[in-house]
Write an enzyme that holds these catalytic residues in place. Structure first.
Site, PDB file in Angstrom:
ATOM      1  N   CYS A  65     -27.709  -1.477  71.504  1.00  0.00           N
ATOM      2  CA  CYS A  65     -28.434  -2.756  71.447  1.00  0.00           C
ATOM      3  C   CYS A  65     -27.975  -3.687  72.579  1.00  0.00           C
ATOM      4  O   CYS A  65     -26.827  -4.124  72.609  1.00  0.00           O
ATOM      5  CB  CYS A  65     -28.175  -3.391  70.076  1.00  0.00           C
ATOM      6  N   CYS A  68     -26.782  -7.135  71.457  1.00  0.00           N
ATOM      7  CA  CYS A  68     -25.482  -6.990  70.779  1.00  0.00           C
ATOM      8  C   CYS A  68     -24.358  -6.944  71.812  1.00  0.00           C
ATOM      9  O   CYS A  68     -23.314  -7.574  71.637  1.00  0.00           O
ATOM     10  CB  CYS A  68     -25.441  -5.711  69.944  1.00  0.00           C
TER      11      CYS A  68
END
Length: 141
Positions: A65, A68
């Site tokens: 991600c 993230c």
């Protein structure tokens, strides 16, 4: 107040103060003031959440991600401001899919604040240091 050691997971009783110069785990002797986010998994998640009198701020993330990865340094920097006031932790939803499902994680990153063993707040999407610090400040002891 009860605090879970981020190194050995022992539960420590620590007097509540405005600030701490030193606080070591009674079992492993490492510092309880360590602010590096803990890695949580199915084996230790419930123990940490249930035995923490300080709020536990959990980042549900995945290694693939992009947002993230962008938020990870902000999460670590925000944690530095809350030694023994809040515990920052991370759950890799790629490895811990059951935890992701249990908490209904639909998008990542998702930050969940746990206090007194239960969820009290949730925010989805990458946050900057100020937003993370503000979130933690609302619940910090």
């Amino acid at each position: 107040m009860r605090v879970v050691c981020p190194h050995c997971l022992a539960v420590n009783n620590v007097p509540k103060k405005d600030s701490y110069k030193k606080a070591n785990c009674g079992k492993c002797k490492q510092s309880l003031l360590d602010t590096k986010p803990m890695e949580l998994n199915e084996r230790n998640f419930d123990e940490v959440i249930a035995n923490s009198d300080i709020p536990v701020i959990v980042d549900f993330w995945a290694p693939w991600c992009g947002p993230c990865k962008m938020m990870a340094p902000n999460f670590e920097r925000a944690a530095e401001s809350f030694p023994l006031k809040a515990r920052f932790a991370k759950v890799n939803t790629e490895n811990e899919q059951n935890l992701g499902a249990r908490f209904g994680i639909r998008s990542i990153p998702t930050i969940i604040v746990f206090k007194d063993g239960r969820e009290v707040d949730r925010v989805s999407g990458a946050l900057d240091v100020n937003a993370l610090s503000s979130l933690a400040s609302r619940y910090a002891v």
